[in-house]
Write an enzyme that holds these catalytic residues in place. Structure first.
Site, PDB file in Angstrom:
ATOM      1  N   LYS A  22     110.892  47.980  50.680  1.00  0.00           N
ATOM      2  CA  LYS A  22     109.538  48.532  50.606  1.00  0.00           C
ATOM      3  C   LYS A  22     109.206  49.296  51.881  1.00  0.00           C
ATOM      4  O   LYS A  22     108.615  50.383  51.836  1.00  0.00           O
ATOM      5  CB  LYS A  22     108.522  47.409  50.406  1.00  0.00           C
ATOM      6  CG  LYS A  22     107.085  47.895  50.302  1.00  0.00           C
ATOM      7  CD  LYS A  22     106.068  46.806  50.496  1.00  0.00           C
ATOM      8  CE  LYS A  22     105.885  46.471  51.968  1.00  0.00           C
ATOM      9  NZ  LYS A  22     104.643  45.702  52.241  1.00  0.00           N
ATOM     10  N   ASN A  23     109.572  48.739  53.041  1.00  0.00           N
ATOM     11  CA  ASN A  23     109.213  49.353  54.316  1.00  0.00           C
ATOM     12  C   ASN A  23     109.969  50.645  54.586  1.00  0.00           C
ATOM     13  O   ASN A  23     109.630  51.379  55.511  1.00  0.00           O
ATOM     14  CB  ASN A  23     109.442  48.364  55.461  1.00  0.00           C
ATOM     15  CG  ASN A  23     108.438  47.232  55.448  1.00  0.00           C
ATOM     16  OD1 ASN A  23     107.383  47.326  54.827  1.00  0.00           O
ATOM     17  ND2 ASN A  23     108.762  46.142  56.137  1.00  0.00           N
ATOM     18  N   CYS A 126      93.126  43.866  59.232  1.00  0.00           N
ATOM     19  CA  CYS A 126      94.384  43.350  58.707  1.00  0.00           C
ATOM     20  C   CYS A 126      94.422  41.861  58.943  1.00  0.00           C
ATOM     21  O   CYS A 126      94.026  41.386  60.009  1.00  0.00           O
ATOM     22  CB  CYS A 126      95.576  44.024  59.398  1.00  0.00           C
ATOM     23  SG  CYS A 126      97.185  43.431  58.832  1.00  0.00           S
ATOM     24  N   ARG A 131      96.529  45.747  64.434  1.00  0.00           N
ATOM     25  CA  ARG A 131      97.421  46.872  64.115  1.00  0.00           C
ATOM     26  C   ARG A 131      96.740  48.213  64.356  1.00  0.00           C
ATOM     27  O   ARG A 131      96.537  49.018  63.442  1.00  0.00           O
ATOM     28  CB  ARG A 131      97.882  46.790  62.651  1.00  0.00           C
ATOM     29  CG  ARG A 131      98.883  45.684  62.368  1.00  0.00           C
ATOM     30  CD  ARG A 131      99.326  45.731  60.917  1.00  0.00           C
ATOM     31  NE  ARG A 131     100.482  44.896  60.679  1.00  0.00           N
ATOM     32  CZ  ARG A 131     101.135  44.840  59.516  1.00  0.00           C
ATOM     33  NH1 ARG A 131     100.736  45.574  58.512  1.00  0.00           N
ATOM     34  NH2 ARG A 131     102.173  44.065  59.365  1.00  0.00           N
ATOM     35  N   ASP A 316     108.746  39.798  60.361  1.00  0.00           N
ATOM     36  CA  ASP A 316     108.544  39.634  58.927  1.00  0.00           C
ATOM     37  C   ASP A 316     109.375  38.491  58.335  1.00  0.00           C
ATOM     38  O   ASP A 316     109.274  38.224  57.135  1.00  0.00           O
ATOM     39  CB  ASP A 316     108.865  40.934  58.193  1.00  0.00           C
ATOM     40  CG  ASP A 316     107.736  41.948  58.279  1.00  0.00           C
ATOM     41  OD1 ASP A 316     106.645  41.582  58.746  1.00  0.00           O
ATOM     42  OD2 ASP A 316     107.940  43.109  57.891  1.00  0.00           O
ATOM     43  N   ARG A 408     103.078  42.496  46.327  1.00  0.00           N
ATOM     44  CA  ARG A 408     103.122  43.669  47.200  1.00  0.00           C
ATOM     45  C   ARG A 408     104.514  43.891  47.772  1.00  0.00           C
ATOM     46  O   ARG A 408     104.858  45.027  48.122  1.00  0.00           O
ATOM     47  CB  ARG A 408     102.135  43.513  48.361  1.00  0.00           C
ATOM     48  CG  ARG A 408     100.670  43.564  47.956  1.00  0.00           C
ATOM     49  CD  ARG A 408      99.780  43.494  49.198  1.00  0.00           C
ATOM     50  NE  ARG A 408     100.247  44.439  50.200  1.00  0.00           N
ATOM     51  CZ  ARG A 408     100.520  44.114  51.472  1.00  0.00           C
ATOM     52  NH1 ARG A 408     100.379  42.883  51.891  1.00  0.00           N
ATOM     53  NH2 ARG A 408     100.939  45.037  52.317  1.00  0.00           N
TER      54      ARG A 408
END
Length: 429
Positions: A22-23, A126, A131, A316, A408
């Site tokens: 995804k990133n 967030c 961020r 992550d 997500r």
């Protein structure tokens, strides 16, 4: 609202296909705004964030098509998306769209580079920290854009185009590097990006941009040199495997025991994390096109980790590793250096019986003999999947609420775990 129910205790055996990252997919999709030709992206995961970005880009006038399924493809494998930004009719990204996903703020870079103007909403708060976008704005200003902030919007103008410049980031920023890289491809002259993020997703974006005609050297290192070109063309590019998904399932296998081959992935994308897993007593063996994860019979050993930018231990994977350490022999220290407020999963793990003490940027996890199932609440994407990992070994039933966070970032999570023997199901509504 959907929930996930898990009955713990089943070891995992079999194979799990790893989806596209995804990133990596998000900045690649945004890069399609740099050209009026078609960018074809393969191995794009089926995720809520991908759908959200497609809605945002459709608002600009970007056409997209999703290729139909081919023989051998399942809902667990990636899709092919074709994006054409030939008739962009709007360069404004409103709050109601940007607020759904922070990475969508990055559209400001290709819009400014190609059209000379952009108006993009500040992304807002967030759950895992502030961020800030100040470094992204700094990079665009260094390239000659005039930046104003008015009414919660960042308004950028560069009527004569962007100009190559030297960009020295005071700290490593993945978002800032993505923005600087995309903007510099169409800037007049040479841009040098120093203290650039080295993450594989940055290198994947650069590789795609080169296919589109960009001139980029040094991607994947701390110094990237971009020589601007007058225009970019179309290209075809496959999204690289998701290293965070790879690490997540590797930790799930380490937690439950068993033997699983993670397919369609590349161990070098997360070698530090795999080395840590080996220190915890897990066997990690590269295979052709993947990696085999098997926990030996000695239980889980405690290991101390500190999150760092690539090639260090990924932030992550911090929550997932904490879940693993709740069952380790001894006490481990997990230090979070990337994001403040990224220990929100601690209280939910405690509901399952975890023993965790927080002290500033560190969590001290004392391994326990067993966890017990309970209702828990997901707080963000990575925290959500840490609860899944814990639930896989908890005695009894664990119900995870707010699983839209999982949607997500994890494609077909329940199906991938169930095919390896996990007792897991989604409860609709």
């Amino acid at each position: 609202m959907d929930r996930i129910r898990i009955r713990g205790g089943a070891p995992l055996h079999g194979s799990i296909p790893i989806s596209g990252a995804k990133n990596a997919a998000l900045p690649l999709m945004i890069a399609s705004l740099l050209t009026d030709e078609t960018l074809e992206l393969g191995n794009v995961p089926r995720l809520a964030d991908i759908s959200s970005l497609l809605r945002i880009m459709s608002n600009f006038g970007v056409d997209h098509t999703i290729a139909g399924r081919r023989p051998g493809q399942t809902t667990e494998t990636g899709q092919t998306i074709r994006l054409t930004s030939r008739a962009v009719i709007d360069t404004c990204a409103p709050y109601e769209l940007v607020s759904t996903m922070r990475a969508s703020f990055w559209v400001i870079a290709p819009l400014l580079a190609r059209f000379g103007h952009a108006k993009v909403s500040m992304p807002g708060g967030c759950a895992i920290g502030t961020r800030p976008v100040d470094l992204l704005i700094m990079a665009l200003a260094r390239l000659g854009a005039t930046i104003e902030i008015d009414g919660g919007y960042v308004i950028g103008t560069a009527p004569k185009g962007l100009k190559g410049a030297e960009i020295d980031f005071p700290k490593v920023t993945v978002g800032g590097t993505h923005v600087a890289l995309m903007a510099a491809t169409l800037a007049d002259g040479v841009t040098v990006i120093r203290n650039a993020a080295r993450e594989p997703e940055v290198a994947d974006l650069a590789a795609c941009l080169v296919k589109m005609g960009a001139k980029i050297e040094g991607a994947g290192t701390s110094e990237i040199v971009v020589t601007g070109v007058s225009r970019l063309g179309g290209a075809s590019h496959d999204v690289l495997p998701d290293r965070i998904e790879t690490g997540t399932y590797a930790m799930a296998v380490a937690m439950t025991g068993g033997d699983v081959v993670l397919e369609n992935t590349r161990p070098e994308l997360l070698q530090f994390a795999l080395d840590v897993l080996q220190q915890s007593g897990t066997e990690v063996t590269p295979t052709f096109g993947g990696v085999r994860i098997r926990r030996n019979g000695n239980g889980i050993q405690s290991v101390d980790v500190t999150t760092d930018p690539f090639p260090g231990f990924p932030t992550d994977l911090q929550a997932q590793f904490m879940a693993l350490m709740t069952r380790a022999n001894g006490t481990s220290r997990i230090r979070e250096t990337i994001f403040e407020n990224r220990f929100m999963h601690v209280q939910e793990l405690a509901r399952l019986g975890a023993q965790i003490r927080l002290d500033g940027d560190s969590a001290y996890v004392e391994g326990v003999a067993g966890l017990k199932g309970a209702p828990v609440m997901a707080t963000d994407l990575r925290a959500s999947v840490s609860l899944v990992i814990a639930g896989l070994v908890a005695d009894g039933e664990t119900t995870i609420n707010r699983v839209y966070h999982l949607d997500r970032g994890f494609e077909a999570l329940e199906a991938k775990l169930a095919r390896c023997g996990a007792e897991i199901e989604r409860l609709r509504g």
